[in-house]
Design an enzyme around this catalytic site. Structure first.
Site, PDB file in Angstrom:
ATOM      1  N   ASP A 170      37.311  53.030  30.526  1.00 41.46           N
ATOM      2  CA  ASP A 170      38.934  52.521  30.662  1.00 41.46           C
ATOM      3  C   ASP A 170      38.895  51.094  29.940  1.00 41.46           C
ATOM      4  OD1 ASP A 170      37.465  51.042  32.496  1.00 41.46           O
ATOM      5  OD2 ASP A 170      38.516  51.898  34.155  1.00 41.46           O
TER       6      ASP A 170
ATOM      7  N   ARG B  99      33.264  45.155  40.337  1.00 41.74           N
ATOM      8  CA  ARG B  99      34.372  46.024  40.952  1.00 41.74           C
ATOM      9  C   ARG B  99      33.929  47.650  41.285  1.00 41.74           C
ATOM     10  NH1 ARG B  99      40.149  45.678  41.518  1.00 41.74           N
ATOM     11  NH2 ARG B  99      40.018  43.702  40.034  1.00 41.74           N
TER      12      ARG B  99
ATOM     13  N   LEU C 229      33.504  51.708  33.700  1.00 42.01           N
ATOM     14  CA  LEU C 229      34.767  51.869  34.617  1.00 42.01           C
ATOM     15  C   LEU C 229      35.235  50.762  35.329  1.00 42.01           C
ATOM     16  CD1 LEU C 229      34.731  55.140  36.924  1.00 42.01           C
ATOM     17  CD2 LEU C 229      36.373  54.747  34.959  1.00 42.01           C
ATOM     18  N   HIS C 230      36.460  50.020  35.103  1.00 40.64           N
ATOM     19  CA  HIS C 230      36.706  48.756  36.011  1.00 40.64           C
ATOM     20  C   HIS C 230      38.173  48.861  36.173  1.00 40.64           C
ATOM     21  CE1 HIS C 230      37.961  47.243  32.172  1.00 40.64           C
ATOM     22  NE2 HIS C 230      38.416  46.018  32.562  1.00 40.64           N
ATOM     23  N   ARG C 231      38.914  49.347  35.616  1.00 39.48           N
ATOM     24  CA  ARG C 231      40.185  49.225  35.829  1.00 39.48           C
ATOM     25  C   ARG C 231      40.610  49.538  37.408  1.00 39.48           C
ATOM     26  NH1 ARG C 231      42.474  46.851  31.992  1.00 39.48           N
ATOM     27  NH2 ARG C 231      41.423  47.582  30.101  1.00 39.48           N
TER      28      ARG C 231
END
Ligand code: UD1
Length: 386
Positions: free
Chosen positions: A303, A259, A223-225
């Protein structure tokens, strides 16, 4: 002699530039030279695990120039990159600037190249999510609008460009360069042992799982968006759902992006995640390690655009934690392995349980054949110059 200057900035760029550089080397070898290549790294990603590890693993030569722009807001990253890159271009004066993907480096260097009237080539042109809240969509639109040569990974992307009025002679459908890298590294990746990957990449404080993961016996997530990670209203319910349901009876591997890590710490969730007995929290892993984890996974939750593409070719059933995608060929309804689930927990739950019942289904869109970079170099070398 043709002088090509190519640009990378962030992790997903590195697997796109590696085959391009190899294809240039092959061209020079077969033709007794002909191309001078300069590699510029903007330095947007700078951690060893986010950058240098990929240069080593994918045998990318060290960048000739590193702009070392580091982290910052979008305007800061883009502004600093433009100021530094302009100096580089004035000094180097290449025939072509080649940019890949959709990160801030792609946009910044495209603008600078065009302002200096240097020809611009975009590898991975024409992807459109239609979602202007995604920073990458803005980067793609600007880069494609400015490019002289637009190289698309699939025919839908070529259509997007035609619809926007890009002249036909600038568009070439070349296939997906990420898959060149996958093909070149699949054998080596397959040999890695899951146990070893986990042992070597476990986040400090996270215990080695009591049951070792076996092929087809674990879920994996990335997950990073900003749309998933930065907003508390989205991120917290997602983590709660993972900790309470997904993990029940399943080993769950999460390779954590900086992030997401920052946000878990900020929201006070870090300890819950690290101490969960079925959750294996890994540092950002290397290229081969990620492919190996993907091959063995029963299901992927992600994502990331690149992982959607890799799941498509490897056949891993995938939940895409987004409402839209710029890569529709990777969707199950179009023959791929992914389904869009957004960030609504009910929807994710429903699709998660359904997806667990699916078998692996590898599929290969047209020209995702491992030879995209060679096609690109051939095009660059046969186009009328100057
Ligand atoms: C960028 C790309 C995104 C790509 C992703 C892959 C843009 C607009 N976005 O997003 O398209 O999918 O890379 O990772 O270019 N950080 C570190 N170490 C690093 C790099 C970053 O700790 O080596 C931290 C930064 O300080 C920042 C966060 O990670 O807080 C995010 O980095 P940033 O460069 O803003 O973009 P990504 O979210 O990684």
């Amino acid at each position: 002699m043709m002088k090509i200057l190519s640009v990378v900035g962030a992790r997903p760029n590195f697997m796109k530039i590696a085959p391009f550089i190899r294809a240039i080397e092959k061209y020079n070898h077969e033709n007794g030279g002909g191309i001078e290549h300069i590699l510029v790294h903007t330095g947007q990603h700078y951690d060893i695990r986010m950058s240098e590890a990929f240069f080593r693993a994918l045998k990318i030569p060290d960048p000739d120039i590193n702009l070392e722009i580091g982290s910052g807001s979008h305007a800061e990253q883009i502004g600093y990159t433009m100021i530094s890159f302009e100096k580089v271009l004035l000094e180097q004066n290449p025939d072509w600037v080649v940019v890949v993907g959709d990160v801030n480096a792609t946009l910044s260097c495209s603008v600078v190249a065009k302002k200096l009237n240097i020809k611009l080539c975009h590898i991975e042109a024409g992807l459109r999510s239609g979602d202007m809240t995604m920073p990458e969509e803005i980067n793609r639109l600007v880069t494609d609008r400015l490019s002289d040569l637009l190289l698309t990974p699939d025919t839908l992307s070529s259509k997007n460009l035609r619809r926007e009025g890009i002249p036909e002679e600038k568009i070439y459908f070349v296939g997906n360069i990420m898959i060149d890298t996958l093909e070149a590294n699949l054998k080596e990746a397959s040999k890695l042992q899951l146990k070893k990957i986990i042992g070597e990449n476990l986040v400090e404080g996270c215990n080695y799982p009591q049951i070792s993961p076996v092929d087809n016996g674990y879920a994996i997530m990335t997950l990073h968006r900003p749309s998933n990670v930065d907003s508390e209203e989205v991120f917290v319910p997602l983590i709660r759902f993972l900790l309470s349901e997904v993990i029940k009876g399943n080993l769950f591997i999460w390779t954590i992006h900086p992030r997401a890590r920052k946000q878990l710490i900020t929201l006070g969730l870090w300890d819950n995640v690290v101490n969960h007995s079925s959750l294996i929290l890994l540092e950002p892993v290397g290229y081969h390690e990620m492919i190996r984890l993907n091959i063995g996974a029963r299901i992927m939750l992600t994502d990331s655009g690149g992982l959607q593409e890799e799941c498509c070719v490897l056949g891993t059933p995938c939940l895409t934690l987004r409402w839209n995608t710029e890569r529709p060929v990777t969707l199950r309804k179009n023959g791929g392995a992914s389904v869009l689930v957004g960030n609504n927990i009910e929807r994710i739950k429903k699709e998660y349980y359904h997806t667990l019942t699916l078998k692996r289904n590898p599929s290969r869109p047209e020209l995702w054949d491992g030879h995209t970079a060679e096609r690109i170099v051939k095009i660059l070398m046969t186009l009328p110059n100057k």
